[in-house]
Design a protein around this motif. Structure first.
Motif, PDB file in Angstrom:
ATOM      1  N   SER A  97      59.532  25.576  42.452  1.00 14.44           N
ATOM      2  CA  SER A  97      58.521  25.733  41.412  1.00 14.44           C
ATOM      3  C   SER A  97      58.995  26.752  40.389  1.00 14.44           C
ATOM      4  CB  SER A  97      57.190  26.198  42.008  1.00 14.44           C
ATOM      5  OG  SER A  97      57.347  27.491  42.596  1.00 14.44           O
ATOM      6  N   ARG A  98      58.317  26.695  39.248  1.00 16.91           N
ATOM      7  CA  ARG A  98      58.512  27.699  38.216  1.00 16.91           C
ATOM      8  C   ARG A  98      57.160  28.369  37.981  1.00 16.91           C
ATOM      9  NH1 ARG A  98      61.893  23.544  35.303  1.00 16.91           N
ATOM     10  NH2 ARG A  98      64.051  24.202  35.645  1.00 16.91           N
ATOM     11  N   SER A  99      57.221  29.673  37.695  1.00 17.37           N
ATOM     12  CA  SER A  99      55.972  30.413  37.487  1.00 17.37           C
ATOM     13  C   SER A  99      56.146  31.388  36.338  1.00 17.37           C
ATOM     14  CB  SER A  99      55.557  31.163  38.755  1.00 17.37           C
ATOM     15  OG  SER A  99      56.513  32.160  39.089  1.00 17.37           O
ATOM     16  N   ALA A 100      55.004  31.749  35.743  1.00 16.38           N
ATOM     17  CA  ALA A 100      55.002  32.721  34.648  1.00 16.38           C
ATOM     18  C   ALA A 100      53.676  33.461  34.685  1.00 16.38           C
ATOM     19  CB  ALA A 100      55.202  32.043  33.306  1.00 16.38           C
ATOM     20  N   SER A 101      53.695  34.694  34.188  1.00 16.18           N
ATOM     21  CA  SER A 101      52.462  35.491  34.187  1.00 16.18           C
ATOM     22  C   SER A 101      52.465  36.442  33.005  1.00 16.18           C
ATOM     23  CB  SER A 101      52.316  36.290  35.486  1.00 16.18           C
ATOM     24  OG  SER A 101      53.333  37.264  35.606  1.00 16.18           O
ATOM     25  N   VAL A 102      51.256  36.733  32.539  1.00 16.80           N
ATOM     26  CA  VAL A 102      51.036  37.699  31.467  1.00 16.80           C
ATOM     27  C   VAL A 102      49.889  38.602  31.905  1.00 16.80           C
ATOM     28  CG1 VAL A 102      50.420  38.048  29.059  1.00 16.80           C
ATOM     29  CG2 VAL A 102      51.768  36.058  29.704  1.00 16.80           C
ATOM     30  N   GLN A 103      50.083  39.919  31.763  1.00 19.52           N
ATOM     31  CA  GLN A 103      49.022  40.853  32.141  1.00 19.52           C
ATOM     32  C   GLN A 103      48.973  41.985  31.134  1.00 19.52           C
ATOM     33  OE1 GLN A 103      48.307  42.235  36.293  1.00 19.52           O
ATOM     34  NE2 GLN A 103      48.699  44.282  35.479  1.00 19.52           N
ATOM     35  N   VAL A 104      47.752  42.377  30.758  1.00 18.29           N
ATOM     36  CA  VAL A 104      47.539  43.546  29.904  1.00 18.29           C
ATOM     37  C   VAL A 104      46.543  44.458  30.615  1.00 18.29           C
ATOM     38  CG1 VAL A 104      48.041  42.350  27.743  1.00 18.29           C
ATOM     39  CG2 VAL A 104      45.697  42.390  28.618  1.00 18.29           C
ATOM     40  N   SER A 105      46.704  45.762  30.443  1.00 18.45           N
ATOM     41  CA  SER A 105      45.801  46.727  31.075  1.00 18.45           C
ATOM     42  C   SER A 105      45.657  47.941  30.174  1.00 18.45           C
ATOM     43  CB  SER A 105      46.323  47.144  32.457  1.00 18.45           C
ATOM     44  OG  SER A 105      47.585  47.757  32.345  1.00 18.45           O
ATOM     45  N   ARG A 106      44.586  48.657  30.401  1.00 20.37           N
ATOM     46  CA  ARG A 106      44.325  49.847  29.599  1.00 20.37           C
ATOM     47  C   ARG A 106      43.585  50.880  30.435  1.00 20.37           C
ATOM     48  NH1 ARG A 106      40.684  50.366  24.038  1.00 20.37           N
ATOM     49  NH2 ARG A 106      41.600  52.340  23.321  1.00 20.37           N
ATOM     50  N   GLN A 107      44.059  52.098  30.380  1.00 20.77           N
ATOM     51  CA  GLN A 107      43.397  53.218  31.040  1.00 20.77           C
ATOM     52  C   GLN A 107      42.666  54.038  29.985  1.00 20.77           C
ATOM     53  OE1 GLN A 107      46.459  55.390  33.097  1.00 20.77           O
ATOM     54  NE2 GLN A 107      46.562  53.939  34.784  1.00 20.77           N
ATOM     55  N   THR A 108      41.344  54.101  30.108  1.00 21.54           N
ATOM     56  CA  THR A 108      40.538  54.859  29.162  1.00 21.54           C
ATOM     57  C   THR A 108      39.884  56.035  29.879  1.00 21.54           C
ATOM     58  OG1 THR A 108      38.437  53.701  29.529  1.00 21.54           O
ATOM     59  CG2 THR A 108      40.032  52.675  28.028  1.00 21.54           C
ATOM     60  N   GLN A 109      39.189  56.843  29.122  1.00 18.86           N
ATOM     61  CA  GLN A 109      38.482  57.978  29.691  1.00 18.86           C
ATOM     62  C   GLN A 109      37.341  57.526  30.582  1.00 18.86           C
ATOM     63  OE1 GLN A 109      37.192  60.770  26.723  1.00 18.86           O
ATOM     64  NE2 GLN A 109      35.877  61.922  28.125  1.00 18.86           N
ATOM     65  N   TYR A 110      36.867  56.282  30.382  1.00 22.00           N
ATOM     66  CA  TYR A 110      35.662  55.843  31.063  1.00 22.00           C
ATOM     67  C   TYR A 110      35.915  54.795  32.141  1.00 22.00           C
ATOM     68  CZ  TYR A 110      33.930  58.055  26.838  1.00 22.00           C
ATOM     69  OH  TYR A 110      33.708  58.945  25.833  1.00 22.00           O
ATOM     70  N   ALA A 111      37.046  54.092  32.109  1.00 22.62           N
ATOM     71  CA  ALA A 111      37.332  53.067  33.119  1.00 22.62           C
ATOM     72  C   ALA A 111      38.750  52.559  32.923  1.00 22.62           C
ATOM     73  CB  ALA A 111      36.331  51.910  33.021  1.00 22.62           C
ATOM     74  N   ASP A 112      39.240  51.822  33.925  1.00 26.54           N
ATOM     75  CA  ASP A 112      40.526  51.120  33.839  1.00 26.54           C
ATOM     76  C   ASP A 112      40.230  49.618  33.830  1.00 26.54           C
ATOM     77  OD1 ASP A 112      41.742  53.555  33.983  1.00 26.54           O
ATOM     78  OD2 ASP A 112      42.336  53.372  36.074  1.00 26.54           O
ATOM     79  N   VAL A 113      40.819  48.911  32.891  1.00 29.24           N
ATOM     80  CA  VAL A 113      40.590  47.464  32.799  1.00 29.24           C
ATOM     81  C   VAL A 113      41.925  46.745  32.793  1.00 29.24           C
ATOM     82  CG1 VAL A 113      38.404  47.707  31.567  1.00 29.24           C
ATOM     83  CG2 VAL A 113      40.535  47.564  30.272  1.00 29.24           C
TER      84      VAL A 113
END
Length: 816
Positions: free
Chosen positions: A585-601
């Protein structure tokens, strides 16, 4: 003198005799008073010489210097025609050994003491003594230890909710949402914690959602910081050694807790013992890096080393005495955290019911209680003994072990345990060795069971591993890179034995490039082999790239990825990855994240063949404390709520790193404090209005584990101004004149340069009275408070007192 014949004297002679007797008595009283004053504990008059009624000499109090060390107090001697004597009690106080003094006859002049050199300066009332250390009993000076190593932690009442939420959605319309929550309530007495695992799942073709909520842990923790003991009620894990297994129980745990005083070292500290012939400066170097610099008095010294390395090291002590002579001593040491310091004991006791189906059921506990105990004790700095015992439902298991330091050649360990259950017996033994010596590290461990060895965890889960072997060796050659060899063997019940050997190499090249090679071989199956090649590229501003090629069991896999790491809080991070596993198989992924003063998303998409999944998650904390409710990133340890007395937008720092600005109510949550350790929390007053007074800008905060502390920086608005005062002829009121405000001696101050005076606690109408600049004078003025300003009022004419009732007032001129 002998008495003459008695006869009657004339009145004039009798009067002269009475006067002489009175003068003699007065002189005697003055002399006695001087002697008593000289012999007082303070010895404040130091050098006053007094007649000694016993030996015919004079009592003197001298400033003594012994081998260059000046005594902290004056010492008492008897001066007989320039020869000094000293009592044995006072000699012992100076530092002489009792065995040495016993060989010296009483009243022996100090100059006749064996092996002693003295220099007596009667005019300066000082005495210099030089003596060999063999006849002295001087206290050992200890260096390198933290002077105030104990902290006092506290906690303020509050409630905290940690949360982790994660949701997925697939192209087959399958979706799920899960969450983990932990509620903590705390005060200075302890911490109550309750956590849950929440799940919801939607399966295509089935109506509705499946829901579940499972309680994971409920615990109350109370710590006795001064005694180093922590008590836990509820769900907890039993303590364990390297050769025992932990068991999750619901019940009671009482244990020694060294984390309550983190600045106290539990491991043996390498130490240098020596003697300074004269007051000296001392420098300590560990592996060429300076670790300590200070001064020591003459005498024995002990220099404790807080190791910055684990394993073998080389220490160097450089002493420079008062004459500039330098002595260098080199000595090797070995630092390890596996041993306890001599005399130190670590222990734990647990009793309760074994938790079953953890994470699946909320209240599944065994019907039979269990008891467990663990102890470790430092017999010497090189030997630590340890023991463990546990019992439940007719099963008993116990054993002893030891950790040994082999000088600078590493550490060894050994243990032996026995068990009895249902008429069956068994044993377990373990042997290990570790060495870290500069670029070389190696170790080997084996643990094996005989017969039917069981522990409490066996009653509710898997039995102990029958055999576990491991060995490794690593060498960092620098120019040629780092090499490693390893071996792992495992025999588990119900599974075939497994044995693997591996080899690895890595090298950091120029321009942030790292290359690595590795190979693993199943020794029981020649076809089970894995070979890998990896390249890492580190660029500026947190950007990096990675690529690898892996061949495992005849299948080739290639992977490439590009990653951007956040440089500051609030920045976005992202990752792109693609993988090709050939025909599979072939696979691919994209992820974005952000650490703020109020939460991590975080948000992401993965695609594996025809399957695609979109996911997202958020984690953080909600805190109710200090009169406010705050949102924050996840808080697992200590924290603080900072108050600036309702003053908004004040910058707050943690260890000189900016956390944020206070909100409209003057509050800010600081989420990353270390429990039971010193944390420097400060505010930046640079942009505060000029009419604000601050009592302090730094606070040392020591929170309890999992708790918060209210920290208040007192900031108050003041009514103040700078007053310009002039004499009636137009000259400045003289520097240093004392001014009193509104008749209150506590208010006002002293006039500065150019006739300027700073005053606080002003009213709408004010009167100044100035004294000390010629005739007393005064002035009246009006004050109007304006937020954010520090008015400059004047110039005011300081008129002679009393001021006329019609004397006018001067209005304030406001400036920033």
């Amino acid at each position: 003198m002998g008495r003459g014949p008695l006869h009657k004297s004339p009145p004039s002679v009798r009067r002269r005799s009475i006067a002489a007797v009175a003068l003699f008595a007065l002189f005697g009283m003055i002399t006695l008073s001087m002697r008593v004053s000289a012999q007082s504990p303070s010895k404040a008059s130091s050098a006053a010489a007094d007649p000694n009624p016993h030996g015919g000499g004079t009592t003197v109090f001298l400033l003594v210097t012994l081998n260059g060390n000046t005594a902290s107090d004056l010492a008492e001697f008897t001066d007989r025609d320039g020869q000094l004597t000293i009592s044995r009690e006072h000699a012992r106080q100076l530092g002489f050994r009792a065995s040495y003094l016993s060989r010296v006859p009483p009243d022996t002049p100090l100059s006749a003491y064996p092996r002693l050199k003295i220099k007596y300066n009667a005019s300066l009332q000082s005495l210099s003594i030089t003596a060999p250390f063999s006849i002295l009993a001087l206290a050992t000076t200890k260096l390198g230890e933290k002077i105030d190593s104990h902290t006092v932690a506290r906690a303020s009442p509050g409630v905290l909710l940690n949360y982790d939420l994660y949701s997925t959605y697939g192209n087959s319309r399958a979706s799920s949402t899960s969450g983990f929550t932990q509620l903590r309530a705390f005060n200075d007495f302890g911490v109550f914690s309750d956590s849950y695992l929440l799940q919801a799942q939607h399966i295509p073709g089935e109506p509705g959602w499946r829901h579940s909520a499972v309680r994971t842990d409920t615990t109350f923790e109370h710590s006795l910081q001064d005694k180093g003991i922590t008590v836990r009620f509820g769900d907890t894990l039993t303590d364990a050694l390297s050769w025992t297994r932990q068991t999750r129980i619901g019940g009671l745990q009482i244990a020694r807790d060294f984390t309550l005083q983190p600045y106290q070292s539990t491991a043996p500290l390498p130490a240098y013992f020596g003697t300074a012939a004269l007051p000296s400066s001392v420098q300590l170097y560990v592996n060429g890096i300076q670790q300590y610099s200070g001064k020591v008095p003459a005498g024995p010294l002990q220099l404790n080393i807080m190791p910055t390395v684990t394993g073998a090291g080389q220490a160097q002590v450089v002493m420079t005495d008062a004459l500039g002579r330098q002595t260098t001593v080199n000595f090797p040491f070995y630092s390890t955290t596996n041993l306890l310091r001599k005399g130190l004991t670590d222990w734990s006791f647990e009793t309760g019911y074994v938790r079953k189906d953890y994470g699946l059921r909320s209240f599944a506990y065994s019907a039979e209680p269990m008891v467990s105990g663990t102890i470790r004790h430092g017999i010497t700095n090189s030997i630590t003994l340890e023991g463990h015992a546990e019992t439940s439902r007719g099963l008993t298991m116990g054993g002893l072990g030891t950790q040994l330091a082999l000088g600078t050649w590493g550490t060894a360990s050994a243990s032996l345990a026995q068990s009895h259950y249902a008429g069956l017996s068994g044993s377990q033994y373990a042997i290990g060795y570790q060495l870290q010596r500069g670029p070389l590290g190696l170790g080997a461990n084996t643990q094996r069971t005989r017969g039917d060895f069981r522990d409490v965890a066996t009653l509710y889960g898997s039995i102990p591993v029958a055999r576990s072997d491991s060995a490794y060796i690593g060498l960092d050659t620098g120019v040629m890179g780092s090499f490693g060899l390893n071996y792992v063997g495992l025999n588990e019940a119900g599974a075939p034995p497994s044995r693997y050997a591996g080899i690895s190499w890595s090298k950091s090249l120029a321009h942030g490039i790292t290359v690595s090679l590795g190979a693993n071989q199943n020794l029981a199956n020649r076809s089970d082999r894995t070979v890998s090649l990896g390249l890492t590229f580190n660029f500026d501003r947190g950007l990096s790239a990675y690529s690898s090629a892996v061949r495992a069991n005849g299948v080739d896999t290639a992977t490439v990825s590009l990653t951007k790491s956040a440089q500051n809080q609030g920045d976005w991070s992202w990752n792109l990855q693609a993988q090709d596993a050939g025909a599979q198989s072939r696979s691919a992924s994209v992820q974005v994240s952000r650490q703020t003063q109020y939460a991590d998303v975080n948000l992401g998409v993965t695609r594996n063949g025809a399957n695609q999944t979109t996911y997202g998650g958020v984690s953080g904390s909600l805190v109710a404390m200090g009169g406010g409710i705050f949102a924050s990133r996840r808080i697992d340890d200590g924290f603080a709520v900072v108050s600036t007395d309702d003053i908004p937008d004040v910058p707050v720092k943690d260890e000189n790193r900016l956390v944020g600005n206070t909100n409209g109510r003057g509050l800010l949550l600081v989420p990353t404090l270390r429990s039971y350790q010193d944390n420097k929390v400060s505010i930046d007053p640079t942009n505060l209005p000029a009419d604000m007074r601050i009592k302090g800008v730094n606070e040392n905060v020591v929170p309890r584990r999992g708790s918060g502390v209210n920290v208040t920086f007192s900031i108050e608005r003041i009514h103040a101004a700078s007053i310009i005062l002039r004499e009636p002829d137009g000259t400045d009121v003289p520097l240093g004149a004392r001014a009193t405000l509104n008749g209150d001696p506590a208010l006002g101050g002293y006039v500065g340069y150019d006739g300027e005076l700073y005053v606080e606690v002003l009213k709408k109408e004010n009167q100044l009275v100035v004294r000390g600049a010629g005739p007393d004078c005064g002035a009246r003025f009006a004050y109007e408070a304006k937020a954010g300003t520090l008015p400059r009022i004047g110039p005011l004419v300081c008129r002679p007192l009393p001021l006329p009732a019609h004397a006018g007032t001067t209005q304030a001129k406001s400036v920033r």
